[in-house]
Design a protein around this motif. Structure first.
Motif, PDB file in Angstrom:
ATOM      1  N   HIS A 178       0.811  -1.211   0.000  1.00 57.81           N
ATOM      2  CA  HIS A 178       0.000   0.000   0.000  1.00 57.81           C
ATOM      3  C   HIS A 178       0.848   1.265   0.000  1.00 57.81           C
ATOM      4  O   HIS A 178       0.362   2.336  -0.351  1.00 57.81           O
ATOM      5  CB  HIS A 178      -1.002  -0.010   1.168  1.00 57.81           C
ATOM      6  N   VAL A 179       2.135   1.141   0.360  1.00 54.92           N
ATOM      7  CA  VAL A 179       3.030   2.304   0.254  1.00 54.92           C
ATOM      8  C   VAL A 179       3.148   2.713  -1.214  1.00 54.92           C
ATOM      9  O   VAL A 179       2.992   3.884  -1.570  1.00 54.92           O
ATOM     10  CB  VAL A 179       4.432   1.988   0.825  1.00 54.92           C
ATOM     11  N   ILE A 180       3.404   1.729  -2.073  1.00 53.95           N
ATOM     12  CA  ILE A 180       3.498   1.978  -3.507  1.00 53.95           C
ATOM     13  C   ILE A 180       2.175   2.493  -4.045  1.00 53.95           C
ATOM     14  O   ILE A 180       2.128   3.447  -4.836  1.00 53.95           O
ATOM     15  CB  ILE A 180       3.889   0.687  -4.270  1.00 53.95           C
ATOM     16  N   LEU A 181       1.069   1.878  -3.594  1.00 58.13           N
ATOM     17  CA  LEU A 181      -0.258   2.278  -4.051  1.00 58.13           C
ATOM     18  C   LEU A 181      -0.519   3.742  -3.732  1.00 58.13           C
ATOM     19  O   LEU A 181      -0.973   4.519  -4.595  1.00 58.13           O
ATOM     20  CB  LEU A 181      -1.327   1.393  -3.391  1.00 58.13           C
ATOM     21  N   VAL A 182      -0.227   4.146  -2.501  1.00 55.35           N
ATOM     22  CA  VAL A 182      -0.461   5.533  -2.096  1.00 55.35           C
ATOM     23  C   VAL A 182       0.456   6.490  -2.855  1.00 55.35           C
ATOM     24  O   VAL A 182       0.018   7.539  -3.344  1.00 55.35           O
ATOM     25  CB  VAL A 182      -0.259   5.690  -0.571  1.00 55.35           C
ATOM     26  N   LEU A 183       1.738   6.147  -2.949  1.00 56.32           N
ATOM     27  CA  LEU A 183       2.675   7.008  -3.675  1.00 56.32           C
ATOM     28  C   LEU A 183       2.211   7.233  -5.111  1.00 56.32           C
ATOM     29  O   LEU A 183       2.177   8.366  -5.597  1.00 56.32           O
ATOM     30  CB  LEU A 183       4.076   6.389  -3.667  1.00 56.32           C
ATOM     31  N   VAL A 184       1.826   6.154  -5.783  1.00 55.33           N
ATOM     32  CA  VAL A 184       1.394   6.267  -7.184  1.00 55.33           C
ATOM     33  C   VAL A 184       0.124   7.096  -7.300  1.00 55.33           C
ATOM     34  O   VAL A 184       0.020   7.989  -8.152  1.00 55.33           O
ATOM     35  CB  VAL A 184       1.176   4.866  -7.805  1.00 55.33           C
ATOM     36  N   LEU A 185      -0.847   6.845  -6.410  1.00 51.68           N
ATOM     37  CA  LEU A 185      -2.114   7.576  -6.488  1.00 51.68           C
ATOM     38  C   LEU A 185      -1.922   9.071  -6.249  1.00 51.68           C
ATOM     39  O   LEU A 185      -2.434   9.905  -6.996  1.00 51.68           O
ATOM     40  CB  LEU A 185      -3.112   7.009  -5.471  1.00 51.68           C
ATOM     41  N   VAL A 186      -1.181   9.411  -5.204  1.00 56.74           N
ATOM     42  CA  VAL A 186      -0.971  10.831  -4.907  1.00 56.74           C
ATOM     43  C   VAL A 186      -0.166  11.492  -6.024  1.00 56.74           C
ATOM     44  O   VAL A 186      -0.453  12.620  -6.431  1.00 56.74           O
ATOM     45  CB  VAL A 186      -0.269  11.018  -3.540  1.00 56.74           C
ATOM     46  N   GLU A 187       0.840  10.777  -6.531  1.00 57.86           N
ATOM     47  CA  GLU A 187       1.630  11.320  -7.642  1.00 57.86           C
ATOM     48  C   GLU A 187       0.757  11.554  -8.873  1.00 57.86           C
ATOM     49  O   GLU A 187       0.860  12.587  -9.547  1.00 57.86           O
ATOM     50  CB  GLU A 187       2.772  10.348  -7.981  1.00 57.86           C
ATOM     51  N   ALA A 198     -10.437   0.881  -4.804  1.00 61.84           N
ATOM     52  CA  ALA A 198     -11.106   0.463  -3.564  1.00 61.84           C
ATOM     53  C   ALA A 198     -10.780  -0.994  -3.254  1.00 61.84           C
ATOM     54  O   ALA A 198     -10.513  -1.354  -2.101  1.00 61.84           O
ATOM     55  CB  ALA A 198     -12.615   0.656  -3.694  1.00 61.84           C
ATOM     56  N   GLY A 199     -10.804  -1.841  -4.285  1.00 57.85           N
ATOM     57  CA  GLY A 199     -10.483  -3.256  -4.092  1.00 57.85           C
ATOM     58  C   GLY A 199      -9.062  -3.471  -3.604  1.00 57.85           C
ATOM     59  O   GLY A 199      -8.811  -4.312  -2.732  1.00 57.85           O
ATOM     60  N   LEU A 200      -8.127  -2.704  -4.137  1.00 53.16           N
ATOM     61  CA  LEU A 200      -6.726  -2.817  -3.710  1.00 53.16           C
ATOM     62  C   LEU A 200      -6.569  -2.438  -2.234  1.00 53.16           C
ATOM     63  O   LEU A 200      -5.809  -3.075  -1.497  1.00 53.16           O
ATOM     64  CB  LEU A 200      -5.840  -1.916  -4.580  1.00 53.16           C
ATOM     65  N   PHE A 201      -7.328  -1.432  -1.798  1.00 52.32           N
ATOM     66  CA  PHE A 201      -7.237  -1.026  -0.391  1.00 52.32           C
ATOM     67  C   PHE A 201      -7.893  -2.067   0.526  1.00 52.32           C
ATOM     68  O   PHE A 201      -7.448  -2.281   1.657  1.00 52.32           O
ATOM     69  CB  PHE A 201      -7.859   0.352  -0.179  1.00 52.32           C
ATOM     70  N   VAL A 202      -8.970  -2.708   0.061  1.00 53.67           N
ATOM     71  CA  VAL A 202      -9.590  -3.787   0.839  1.00 53.67           C
ATOM     72  C   VAL A 202      -8.598  -4.932   1.019  1.00 53.67           C
ATOM     73  O   VAL A 202      -8.447  -5.489   2.114  1.00 53.67           O
ATOM     74  CB  VAL A 202     -10.873  -4.294   0.141  1.00 53.67           C
ATOM     75  N   ILE A 203      -7.901  -5.273  -0.066  1.00 54.82           N
ATOM     76  CA  ILE A 203      -6.864  -6.317   0.006  1.00 54.82           C
ATOM     77  C   ILE A 203      -5.788  -5.912   0.999  1.00 54.82           C
ATOM     78  O   ILE A 203      -5.287  -6.737   1.781  1.00 54.82           O
ATOM     79  CB  ILE A 203      -6.253  -6.554  -1.394  1.00 54.82           C
ATOM     80  N   ARG A 204      -5.413  -4.635   0.953  1.00 56.64           N
ATOM     81  CA  ARG A 204      -4.371  -4.144   1.876  1.00 56.64           C
ATOM     82  C   ARG A 204      -4.795  -4.358   3.333  1.00 56.64           C
ATOM     83  O   ARG A 204      -4.004  -4.856   4.152  1.00 56.64           O
ATOM     84  CB  ARG A 204      -4.137  -2.659   1.602  1.00 56.64           C
ATOM     85  N   PHE A 205      -6.063  -4.009   3.694  1.00 54.46           N
ATOM     86  CA  PHE A 205      -6.509  -4.185   5.077  1.00 54.46           C
ATOM     87  C   PHE A 205      -6.652  -5.665   5.428  1.00 54.46           C
ATOM     88  O   PHE A 205      -6.350  -6.092   6.544  1.00 54.46           O
ATOM     89  CB  PHE A 205      -7.850  -3.473   5.287  1.00 54.46           C
ATOM     90  N   ALA A 206      -7.133  -6.453   4.464  1.00 57.96           N
ATOM     91  CA  ALA A 206      -7.385  -7.867   4.724  1.00 57.96           C
ATOM     92  C   ALA A 206      -6.114  -8.667   4.955  1.00 57.96           C
ATOM     93  O   ALA A 206      -6.052  -9.538   5.841  1.00 57.96           O
ATOM     94  CB  ALA A 206      -8.180  -8.473   3.570  1.00 57.96           C
TER      95      ALA A 206
END
Length: 433
Positions: A241-250, A420-428
């Motif tokens: 999720h670090v990569i996910l957040v970095l990419v999304l914010v970028e 949204a699905g990627l973040f659900v996977i991250r929490f799960a």
């Protein structure tokens, strides 16, 4: 210059472009003081980060000017540096070398998304309310960091947070700096943030609160951060999720800035990206700048909205960005001055930038509960969980769930479902931070 930058075709001159470049630099030069202050909390060498910040900004701006021929300055982004320092390293326990590795990986992904065209699909698919909430939430997060650094907000066992000592010099100087920057900006003074930082630094030195290290010297060594990224070390379970957040914010930050500033300069035609070759090249320029910045030793580099000040001064071509690059290179000789700047001199700048970012709240449709509730969660979860990642996760998941529950599934773009699905996977699978 005429042939390369097409000055006459864009209705500008060398003199106008130089003035525009100086104007843009003055409005974004605060980052050379703020970025080392933030990233040094991770254990990174402050002087090396200062040089890395200047070099990353110079390189990014140069690529933007020469490749895209757009008048947009580049530098390590606010918000992304806070995520790097306080979430990835501070909360999650990664080393700063691993965090740089994560930035490099995100930059490569960002580059692939740009070249493949997926980046424009992502941007087009994210609801406007969510994009506004992300910017506003990052602003709130920066505001909390600034207030904490200034001692205005402190830990309180009874109420979680409380008001700090209002008689302490750092708190008073922070407020003075904020009032000064706001007043100068209202009076249309160029470089208001930079002036505020320097004046508070001077006052702090005069009062004996901080030490004066000088003004100019030979640039310090960049060796402590250069090529120190740990890519393999970054590839652990928590990196997902670090990569996910970095990419999304970028994606949102850089693309939104590029489109907004380009529209003000009259450089953008209506229609898809492939009909705007300049935008395609600009997107490629900021993607490569992220990869290069991680290798030099700084958090993600992005396009700066302050470039609008240079556009307002008449900048229309890449010559403006080249001037910005040259000035950032010149700034490497001012490392003693950067080292003399205390945290309570950069805190007002952080607070002011936070206020600018929180303007985005006005673009949220507060009458539509299915839009405003996810936007609210996105924004408030960032400062209250001290994590941009958590804000994004709660926002995207709640947006999808609320739209589904109200029978408005068609309102949700496939890109939003994917995120949204990627973040659900991250929490799960990876839990919370």
């Amino acid at each position: 210059m005429e042939n390369f930058f097409k000055l006459q075709q864009n209705g500008t001159t060398v003199r106008t472009e130089v003035i525009a470049g100086i104007t843009t630099f003055l409005t974004m030069a605060y980052i050379i003081f703020v970025n080392p202050d933030i990233l040094s909390t991770t254990g990174m060498d402050r002087n090396a980060v200062f040089v890395a910040t200047c070099l990353a900004a110079a390189l990014g701006s140069l690529v933007m000017g020469l490749l895209a021929n757009w008048p947009i300055g580049m530098a390590p982004g606010m918000g992304l540096n806070a995520f790097f320092a306080f979430t990835v390293v501070g909360a999650m326990g990664f080393t700063w070398q691993q965090a740089l590795g994560a930035v490099f990986i995100s930059g490569v992904i960002f580059l692939l998304l740009t070249v493949s065209g997926i980046r424009t699909w992502l941007v087009a698919g994210i609801p406007h309310s969510m994009r506004s909430a992300i910017a506003a939430g990052i602003g709130m997060f920066l505001g909390l960091i600034a207030l904490k650094n200034a001692g205005l907000v402190v830990d309180n066992p009874a109420t979680l947070v409380g008001l700090g000592d209002m008689t302490a010099a750092p708190a008073l100087l922070t407020l003075l700096g904020l009032f000064m920057i706001a007043a100068l900006d209202a009076l249309k003074v160029r470089g208001a943030i930079l002036i505020g930082i320097l004046v508070i630094t001077a006052i702090s030195i005069a009062l004996g609160i901080s030490q004066f290290g000088g003004i100019m010297s030979t640039p310090p060594s960049i060796a402590p951060t250069f090529l120190q990224l740990d890519i393999m070390g970054a590839l652990t379970a928590g990196i997902f999720h670090v990569i996910l957040v970095l990419v999304l914010v970028e994606v949102f930050d850089a693309t939104g800035t590029l489109v907004g500033v380009a529209k003000r300069a009259g450089l953008l035609k209506d229609g898809p990206v492939h009909k705007n070759p300049g935008l395609g090249k600009a997107l490629l320029a900021d993607s490569t700048a992220i990869v290069a910045g991680s290798m030099i030793g700084t958090s993600s580099t992005t396009a700066y909205v302050e470039s609008a000040s240079g556009v307002a001064a008449g900048g229309r071509t890449g010559l403006t960005a080249v001037v910005v690059a040259c000035l950032f290179l010149l700034a490497t000789f001012f490392s003693p001055l950067a080292g003399s700047v205390p945290a309570h001199a950069t805190a007002p700048a952080l607070l002011f930038v936070a206020g600018l970012m929180m303007r985005e709240f006005s673009d949220i449709d507060w009458q539509d509960i299915t839009e405003s509730t996810p936007a609210m969660l996105t924004a408030v979860m960032m400062p209250f969980t001290y994590s941009i990642a958590n804000g994004l996760a709660f926002g995207f998941i709640s947006y999808a769930v609320i739209k589904l529950a109200t029978g408005r599934v068609r309102d949700v773009h496939p890109a939003t479902w994917v995120i949204a699905g990627l973040f659900v996977i991250r929490f799960a699978f990876f839990g919370g931070e």
